[in-house]
Scaffold this motif. Structure first.
Motif, PDB file in Angstrom:
ATOM      1  N   ASP A   1       0.850  -1.197   0.000  1.00 35.69           N
ATOM      2  CA  ASP A   1       0.000   0.000   0.000  1.00 35.69           C
ATOM      3  C   ASP A   1       0.886   1.247   0.000  1.00 35.69           C
ATOM      4  OD1 ASP A   1       0.944   0.244   2.577  1.00 35.69           O
ATOM      5  OD2 ASP A   1      -0.939  -0.263   3.564  1.00 35.69           O
ATOM      6  N   ASP A   2       0.263   2.402   0.087  1.00 38.56           N
ATOM      7  CA  ASP A   2       1.023   3.650  -0.041  1.00 38.56           C
ATOM      8  C   ASP A   2       1.379   4.258   1.316  1.00 38.56           C
ATOM      9  OD1 ASP A   2      -1.467   4.427   0.777  1.00 38.56           O
ATOM     10  OD2 ASP A   2      -1.659   6.107  -0.626  1.00 38.56           O
ATOM     11  N   THR A   3       1.532   3.412   2.340  1.00 40.75           N
ATOM     12  CA  THR A   3       1.811   3.925   3.685  1.00 40.75           C
ATOM     13  C   THR A   3       3.093   4.749   3.728  1.00 40.75           C
ATOM     14  OG1 THR A   3       0.665   2.042   4.702  1.00 40.75           O
ATOM     15  CG2 THR A   3       2.174   3.286   6.093  1.00 40.75           C
ATOM     16  N   ASP A   4       4.174   4.261   3.084  1.00 42.78           N
ATOM     17  CA  ASP A   4       5.448   4.985   3.111  1.00 42.78           C
ATOM     18  C   ASP A   4       5.310   6.362   2.478  1.00 42.78           C
ATOM     19  OD1 ASP A   4       6.678   2.887   4.380  1.00 42.78           O
ATOM     20  OD2 ASP A   4       7.541   2.027   2.557  1.00 42.78           O
ATOM     21  N   ALA A   5       4.643   6.419   1.331  1.00 43.83           N
ATOM     22  CA  ALA A   5       4.453   7.706   0.649  1.00 43.83           C
ATOM     23  C   ALA A   5       3.569   8.632   1.475  1.00 43.83           C
ATOM     24  CB  ALA A   5       3.831   7.479  -0.724  1.00 43.83           C
ATOM     25  N   SER A   6       2.539   8.056   2.089  1.00 39.50           N
ATOM     26  CA  SER A   6       1.644   8.858   2.918  1.00 39.50           C
ATOM     27  C   SER A   6       2.379   9.413   4.136  1.00 39.50           C
ATOM     28  CB  SER A   6       0.450   8.002   3.364  1.00 39.50           C
ATOM     29  OG  SER A   6      -0.511   8.777   4.040  1.00 39.50           O
ATOM     30  N   LEU A   7       3.271   8.601   4.732  1.00 47.41           N
ATOM     31  CA  LEU A   7       4.066   9.071   5.870  1.00 47.41           C
ATOM     32  C   LEU A   7       5.045  10.164   5.461  1.00 47.41           C
ATOM     33  CD1 LEU A   7       4.958   5.966   8.072  1.00 47.41           C
ATOM     34  CD2 LEU A   7       3.866   8.081   8.819  1.00 47.41           C
ATOM     35  N   ALA A   8       5.647  10.020   4.276  1.00 46.02           N
ATOM     36  CA  ALA A   8       6.561  11.058   3.790  1.00 46.02           C
ATOM     37  C   ALA A   8       5.817  12.371   3.617  1.00 46.02           C
ATOM     38  CB  ALA A   8       7.193  10.627   2.467  1.00 46.02           C
ATOM     39  N   GLU A   9       4.586  12.269   3.116  1.00 46.17           N
ATOM     40  CA  GLU A   9       3.765  13.466   2.953  1.00 46.17           C
ATOM     41  C   GLU A   9       3.371  14.036   4.318  1.00 46.17           C
ATOM     42  OE1 GLU A   9       0.689  13.998  -0.377  1.00 46.17           O
ATOM     43  OE2 GLU A   9      -0.489  13.409   1.362  1.00 46.17           O
ATOM     44  N   LEU A  10       3.078  13.149   5.275  1.00 44.01           N
ATOM     45  CA  LEU A  10       2.742  13.593   6.632  1.00 44.01           C
ATOM     46  C   LEU A  10       3.919  14.344   7.255  1.00 44.01           C
ATOM     47  CD1 LEU A  10       0.450  13.428   8.790  1.00 44.01           C
ATOM     48  CD2 LEU A  10       1.655  11.452   9.725  1.00 44.01           C
ATOM     49  N   ALA A  11       5.135  13.879   6.972  1.00 44.02           N
ATOM     50  CA  ALA A  11       6.331  14.572   7.476  1.00 44.02           C
ATOM     51  C   ALA A  11       6.429  15.962   6.871  1.00 44.02           C
ATOM     52  CB  ALA A  11       7.580  13.755   7.148  1.00 44.02           C
ATOM     53  N   ASP A  12       6.122  16.085   5.573  1.00 43.16           N
ATOM     54  CA  ASP A  12       6.122  17.408   4.926  1.00 43.16           C
ATOM     55  C   ASP A  12       5.067  18.317   5.556  1.00 43.16           C
ATOM     56  OD1 ASP A  12       8.173  16.768   3.213  1.00 43.16           O
ATOM     57  OD2 ASP A  12       6.861  16.184   1.556  1.00 43.16           O
ATOM     58  N   LEU A  13       3.901  17.741   5.847  1.00 42.82           N
ATOM     59  CA  LEU A  13       2.841  18.523   6.490  1.00 42.82           C
ATOM     60  C   LEU A  13       3.286  19.008   7.867  1.00 42.82           C
ATOM     61  CD1 LEU A  13      -0.262  16.316   5.557  1.00 42.82           C
ATOM     62  CD2 LEU A  13       0.093  18.691   4.843  1.00 42.82           C
ATOM     63  N   ALA A  14       3.933  18.110   8.625  1.00 44.30           N
ATOM     64  CA  ALA A  14       4.411  18.478   9.964  1.00 44.30           C
ATOM     65  C   ALA A  14       5.441  19.595   9.876  1.00 44.30           C
ATOM     66  CB  ALA A  14       5.011  17.254  10.655  1.00 44.30           C
ATOM     67  N   ASN A  15       6.362  19.493   8.917  1.00 41.49           N
ATOM     68  CA  ASN A  15       7.364  20.548   8.737  1.00 41.49           C
ATOM     69  C   ASN A  15       6.710  21.864   8.346  1.00 41.49           C
ATOM     70  OD1 ASN A  15       9.501  18.807   9.312  1.00 41.49           O
ATOM     71  ND2 ASN A  15       9.734  18.165   7.183  1.00 41.49           N
ATOM     72  N   THR A  16       5.694  21.785   7.476  1.00 39.98           N
ATOM     73  CA  THR A  16       4.970  22.983   7.068  1.00 39.98           C
ATOM     74  C   THR A  16       4.308  23.652   8.271  1.00 39.98           C
ATOM     75  OG1 THR A  16       4.537  22.081   4.860  1.00 39.98           O
ATOM     76  CG2 THR A  16       3.099  23.867   5.599  1.00 39.98           C
ATOM     77  N   ALA A  17       3.832  22.831   9.208  1.00 43.05           N
ATOM     78  CA  ALA A  17       3.175  23.363  10.414  1.00 43.05           C
ATOM     79  C   ALA A  17       4.180  23.846  11.452  1.00 43.05           C
ATOM     80  CB  ALA A  17       2.270  22.299  11.029  1.00 43.05           C
ATOM     81  N   GLY A  18       5.470  23.609  11.221  1.00 45.33           N
ATOM     82  CA  GLY A  18       6.500  24.100  12.140  1.00 45.33           C
ATOM     83  C   GLY A  18       6.985  23.088  13.143  1.00 45.33           C
ATOM     84  N   ALA A  19       6.821  21.793  12.837  1.00 34.49           N
ATOM     85  CA  ALA A  19       7.261  20.754  13.767  1.00 34.49           C
ATOM     86  C   ALA A  19       8.463  20.002  13.202  1.00 34.49           C
ATOM     87  CB  ALA A  19       6.121  19.771  14.044  1.00 34.49           C
ATOM     88  N   GLU A  20       9.238  19.410  14.096  1.00 30.94           N
ATOM     89  CA  GLU A  20      10.373  18.579  13.713  1.00 30.94           C
ATOM     90  C   GLU A  20      10.004  17.115  13.954  1.00 30.94           C
ATOM     91  OE1 GLU A  20      14.953  17.519  15.147  1.00 30.94           O
ATOM     92  OE2 GLU A  20      13.840  19.149  16.134  1.00 30.94           O
ATOM     93  N   VAL A  21      10.159  16.309  12.911  1.00 28.72           N
ATOM     94  CA  VAL A  21       9.861  14.885  13.030  1.00 28.72           C
ATOM     95  C   VAL A  21      11.077  14.178  13.626  1.00 28.72           C
ATOM     96  CG1 VAL A  21       9.273  12.764  11.801  1.00 28.72           C
ATOM     97  CG2 VAL A  21       8.270  14.942  11.080  1.00 28.72           C
TER      98      VAL A  21
END
Length: 411
Positions: A22-42
């Protein structure tokens, strides 16, 4: 002198993979981008293979303990789950981990709250946030003191969650009324365009595919361009002159994303419906993204939800300046496909020609001699159609032109 600095949040990303491939890895990579956009560090990532998310705690009890250890090791300030959590899941995880628990929906809503610039955008975001929080008052209640600040507390945020459901429902009703006024205003604008036979092309695409850059390059719109997800939320409409002096209105729309919260789809319906009422869809895809085909599926699914999937479509594979040149792209749903670079201008002249031809398909070719006292009709042709020939003769003005089919009878 003591300098106060905003402490960046440290978050752990958590996901459930329901099947192999499934696309879990890609979805997580996108979630990391979203977190960075919101000002968080993964600072960490955890994935659990399960047939379906645990109904009580999203992940299993063993994984909850792993998350607790990772929080201690990384000094994380919260976790973000890659799906929308049920209120009970959020409450149970918060109680078990004693830290801030967020989900993908809350994160996207937070980014929208930070990015909304116009009064309409702020109304839409607040409505989406309130609808989200309304079902989660119980889940948030005991953990409110742990929310503090940061992600998930922008916009209406904490102060709204502390008030009761009745007050929130009253506010939702008020916002719905205000947005109905916005919709009425949009309907009036659309009806005016219809009366003037002005054609509209809606620019759609996955977030960060380059829609704003395209609009800026074509029309000098001055829209914010950033290499971030959801850099712009508020739609911008500009006139574009095409070959043959044709005119078309280009409208930039909100970027799409996988698992786009339904609260946002509903709240931004009046904005997203620009695609539904457009004459042509311009689908901008990021050709430099290896998952461009997955992103395109998300775009078409969203267009289907909006009732705009059957429109004439031009797909532009953007950011081709970043490619080696031997990549193959296709979109069988589109009427026309073109490789471009909105940044460098590559392919945009050909795009204008294609757009001009597609607009002409909805027009009628006329040959007519107008008496000199009807010269005003020729000005209307020049404004709404495509004037090819204009000859001044003894008996009047001879014209060859393409005119909107709906206006052919009056011209």
């Amino acid at each position: 002198m003591i300098e106060n600095k905003e402490v960046e949040e440290k978050v752990i990303l958590v996901a459930v993979s329901e099947r192999d491939g499934d696309d879990t890895d890609a979805s997580l990579a996108e979630l990391a981008d979203l977190a960075n956009t919101a000002g968080a560090e993964v600072v960490g990532t955890l994935v659990q293979n399960l047939p379906r998310p645990n109904p009580a705690t999203y992940v299993g009890s063993g994984k909850v303990e792993e998350i607790k250890d990772l929080i201690w090791e990384t000094e994380a300030t919260g976790i973000i789950c890659d799906d929308e959590l049920k209120p009970s899941q959020m409450k149970n995880l918060t109680d078990a981990l004693d830290t801030k628990v967020m989900d993908r929906t809350l994160l996207i809503l937070d980014i929208f709250a930070a990015r909304a610039a116009t009064a309409e955008g702020k109304l839409q975001v607040e409505l989406a946030q309130l609808k989200y929080s309304l079902t989660r008052l119980t889940g948030f209640g005991s953990s409110m003191s742990r929310l503090g600040g940061g992600i998930g507390t922008r916009g209406p945020g904490e102060k709204k969650l502390e008030i009761d459901r009745r007050v929130i429902r009253d506010r939702v009703a008020h916002l719905n009324e205000e947005l109905k006024d916005v919709e009425r205003h949009r309907d009036i604008t659309r009806s005016r365009r219809a009366k003037t036979h002005t054609k509209v092309a809606a620019i759609v695409g996955y977030t960060n595919s380059g829609k704003s850059t395209l609009l800026n390059t074509l029309t000098d719109a001055g829209v914010l361009e950033e290499d971030k997800l959801f850099a712009t939320l508020d739609p911008t409409t500009r006139m574009l002159m095409l070959p043959g002096d044709q005119q078309v209105l280009l409208t930039d729309t909100v970027g799409f994303i996988r698992k786009l919260p339904h609260q946002l789809v509903n709240a931004f319906k009046s904005t997203l419906e620009e695609a539904k009422y457009a004459d042509i869809i311009i689908n901008v895809a990021d050709a430099s993204n290896p998952l461009w085909d997955v992103q395109m599926q998300v775009v078409y699914q969203t267009l289907e939800e909006l009732g705009a999937a059957d429109k004439p479509t031009i797909t532009l594979f953007n950011k081709c300046d970043k490619l080696t040149g031997d990549e193959v792209f296709s979109d069988f749903r589109a009427d026309k496909v073109l490789r471009i670079s909105a940044k460098t201008g590559m392919g945009l002249d050909e795009f204008k020609e294609i757009l001009s031809e597609m607009l002409r398909a909805g027009k009628v070719f006329i040959q007519k001699t107008y008496p000199y006292d009807k010269a005003g009709d020729i000005q209307r042709i020049r404004k709404y159609g495509e004037l090819l020939t204009e000859e001044y003769r003894e008996d009047g003005i001879y014209v060859e032109a393409w005119v909107p089919a709906e206006a052919a009878g009056t011209l």
